[in-house]
Scaffold this active site. Structure first.
Site, mmCIF file in Angstrom:
data_model
loop_
_atom_site.group_PDB
_atom_site.id
_atom_site.type_symbol
_atom_site.label_atom_id
_atom_site.label_comp_id
_atom_site.label_asym_id
_atom_site.label_seq_id
_atom_site.Cartn_x
_atom_site.Cartn_y
_atom_site.Cartn_z
ATOM 1 N N ASN A 16 0.833 -1.200 0.000
ATOM 2 C CA ASN A 16 0.000 0.000 0.000
ATOM 3 C C ASN A 16 0.865 1.246 0.000
ATOM 4 O O ASN A 16 1.943 1.286 0.596
ATOM 5 C CB ASN A 16 -1.024 -0.011 1.136
ATOM 6 C CG ASN A 16 -0.457 -0.168 2.526
ATOM 7 O OD1 ASN A 16 0.458 -0.942 2.751
ATOM 8 N ND2 ASN A 16 -1.029 0.544 3.476
ATOM 9 N N CYS A 57 -4.010 0.667 -2.771
ATOM 10 C CA CYS A 57 -3.867 -0.551 -1.977
ATOM 11 C C CYS A 57 -2.816 -1.491 -2.582
ATOM 12 O O CYS A 57 -2.574 -1.479 -3.788
ATOM 13 C CB CYS A 57 -5.199 -1.285 -1.902
ATOM 14 S SG CYS A 57 -6.522 -0.360 -1.136
ATOM 15 N N GLU A 106 -2.921 -4.714 -3.111
ATOM 16 C CA GLU A 106 -3.430 -5.685 -4.069
ATOM 17 C C GLU A 106 -3.487 -5.090 -5.476
ATOM 18 O O GLU A 106 -3.078 -5.728 -6.450
ATOM 19 C CB GLU A 106 -4.829 -6.158 -3.664
ATOM 20 C CG GLU A 106 -4.873 -6.867 -2.326
ATOM 21 C CD GLU A 106 -5.146 -5.955 -1.137
ATOM 22 O OE1 GLU A 106 -5.730 -6.435 -0.153
ATOM 23 O OE2 GLU A 106 -4.763 -4.766 -1.172
ATOM 24 N N CYS A 139 -10.175 -4.872 0.228
ATOM 25 C CA CYS A 139 -11.309 -3.949 0.209
ATOM 26 C C CYS A 139 -12.139 -4.187 -1.057
ATOM 27 O O CYS A 139 -11.739 -4.939 -1.958
ATOM 28 C CB CYS A 139 -10.811 -2.501 0.256
ATOM 29 S SG CYS A 139 -10.039 -1.921 -1.274
#
Length: 162
Positions: A63, A74, A76, A113
């Site tokens: 992040n 983020c 990911e 998220c």
């Protein structure tokens, strides 16, 4: 006439990352290494992600926060977008995510998220193949999902835009 349906998912929960196969242990270790390099001066919540590609490459992301909160990204999405940019025609086999907090010890997995779930889902749709998801806190158990679709049932994809 209405019909009620139930959506359920199957998860595999490992007591620790030591129980994973060698490839996924390496992937979790890469996510932990990426997590340690996260830039999170505002939330103190560090996340690392690693993506295993079909060609054997592992791409890491973490992040990246910004004083203007919406401008950050983020872990990911950093990892998945970089994999897509560097290897646009190579399928993603799995993604591992490890999270921790500088404010308290996180020994339970944190799931991506909603924005990250949607972004990863796009790659599943694009490649017509599931992406395995491995989730881990700083320590403790590891949760394995066989597909991102398990985390985003009734997801939106490009088929709706035709």
């Amino acid at each position: 006439m209405s019909t009620q349906k139930k959506i359920s998912i199957d998860l595999t929960v490992y007591d620790s990352c030591e129980e994973l196969c060698a490839d996924y242990k390496i992937l979790i270790d890469a996510a932990v290494a990426a997590r340690k390099k996260a830039y999170a001066p505002y939330s103190n919540f560090l996340v690392g992600a690693s993506v295993l590609l079909e060609n054997g490459q592992i791409i890491e992301g973490n992040n990246q926060e910004n004083a203007s909160y919406p401008s950050g990204l983020c872990a990911e999405r950093v990892a998945v977008f970089y994999a897509g940019a560097k290897f646009p025609n190579v399928k993603i086999k799995a993604i591992a995510v490890s999270a921790t907090s500088l404010n308290n010890k996180l020994d339970t997995p944190a799931a991506p998220c909603g924005n990250c779930r949607q972004a990863i889902s796009e790659y599943e749709f694009k490649q017509h193949a599931p992406i395995k998801v491995l989730l881990m806190g700083e320590t403790g158990s590891v949760v394995e999902c066989s597909s991102l679709a398990d985390l985003l049932p009734l997801g939106f994809n490009g088929s709706y835009l035709k």
